[in-house]
Design a protein around this motif. Structure first.
Motif: not given
Ligand code: AMP
Ligand code: MG
Length: 353
Positions: A238-250, A254-256, A349-353
């Motif tokens: 696991k690389h490049y990790a900040p201390k917080g938990q990141i969630t990517i929204v795709e 507008e939905h994102v 998370i994908n908002t279109e699925e």
């Protein structure tokens, strides 16, 4: 150990300013220095004990190989053997620059430098501070990114000071790195060229020179998959990790924005410190919640070069939950999203699925 920090003025590079750093490298010590990609933690690549010191200072697992920085294209012949014609074509096109090539190694390269592998990673950087340091020291410089293992790669000398002060001999401060993401890596030691890490030089750039260049499956994975074993040992960590938990929204713009705003509210209600990481263009969509503007979609290098800075800033600010836009569909997306997906531990998370 006391770490000496020296500043070099890029507009006025003089060899004499590098003599102390060169002496440190020749006598087996460690010097961090800027390159066009990220700051590197340098040691004499042909000295096994210098390589061991690099692993110790970074807290890096010793099977994660180092990249060897060279001063001339012809230096690759001193380190590599059975060098294919593609290596010369790629060097001619992309060196000096942000490309690393994997070659079968010669015996003079110690296994301590290559993480026990029979191959060696070589790169001729374009940054004038890096090039002058290699030339003046007269040694090949093994240099992984100058961060503590698992932290975002450093793009300023301040980041290196945060992670490595007291653990290495010297830090050369040359300001902010231009690209801000690590080099593209292409493996030429097998039957056909394999891209092990996306960077500023894209798959398309590689294909334009060598015709056929495939991505290693682990590089383009959108999920953590135990069945996909990375060819490059370092890629399994696991690389490049900040201390917080990141969630990517795709999804659509507008939905994102709606989803991120909802997740942010939910996080705040549960008592967490929340932040959102978005492009400048979309800033207006998020009202007055705590925003970290990473760069402009219209100029993707600004996103690339500020990704790691922003992750470090989020740490400093104590963000516990970080919601990020996806940066797909840009010309540097492969490189940016490869780092961001890893930093997020593949939480998407994908908002279109
Ligand atoms: P860093 O310098 O921290 O960006 O890490 C260097 C990365 O280069 C490692 O994590 C590996 O993924 C890759 N690498 C270095 N040497 C080799 C090699 N001989 N074979 C495959 N990958 C390599
Ligand atoms: Mg690294």
């Amino acid at each position: 150990m006391e770490t000496k920090v020296i500043k070099i003025d890029r507009k006025n590079i003089e060899q004499k300013d590098f003599e102390e750093a060169a002496r440190i490298l020749r006598s087996g010590g460690l010097v961090a220095f800027p390159t066009e990609t990220v700051y590197g933690l340098g040691g004499n690549a042909l000295d096994p004990s210098a390589s061991q010191k690099i692993y110790a200072a970074k807290g890096r697992p010793s099977d994660n190989p180092l990249i060897v920085h060279i001063a001339e294209v012809s230096d690759m012949e001193k380190l590599g053997t059975d060098i294919p014609k593609e290596a010369y074509a790629l060097a001619g096109r992309f060196w000096p620059g942000p490309m690393t090539m994997i070659l079968k190694k010669k015996d003079i390269v110690p296994k301590e430098t290559t993480g026990g592998l029979d191959t060696v990673a070589v790169r001729l950087p374009s940054d004038m501070i890096a090039r002058t340091l290699i030339k003046v020291s007269g040694v090949f410089i093994a240099a992984p990114s100058a961060n503590s293992s698992g932290r975002p790669s450093p793009t300023t000398a301040e980041h290196v000071i945060e992670d490595l002060s007291g653990k290495i001999d010297m830090i050369i401060d040359g300001g902010h790195c231009d690209i801000g993401l690590e080099s593209s890596i292409i493996d030429l030691s097998g039957d056909k060229p394999l891209i092990l890490r996306p960077g500023f030089i894209t798959a398309e750039d590689f294909k334009n020179v060598v015709g056929d260049a495939e991505y290693d499956k682990a590089v383009i994975a959108k999920k953590a998959d135990k069945n996909i074993v990375a060819k490059a040992p370092g890629m399994k960590y696991k690389h490049y990790a900040p201390k917080g938990q990141i969630t990517i929204v795709e999804g659509t713009r507008e939905h994102v924005a709606e989803k991120i705003a909802a997740l942010y509210e939910e996080g705040i209600r549960s008592g967490k410190k929340c932040a959102v990481m978005i492009s400048e263009e979309n800033s207006g969509l998020y009202g007055d919640i705590k925003k970290y503007l990473i760069g402009k979609r219209s100029d993707p290098i600004t996103i690339a070069s500020h990704l790691f800075d922003t992750l470090r800033l989020l740490d400093e600010d104590g963000a516990e939950l970080i919601f990020s836009e996806s940066f797909d569909g840009l010309n540097l997306s492969e490189a940016i999203m490869n780092r961001l997906r890893k930093a997020a531990g593949y939480s998407i998370i994908n908002t279109e699925e």
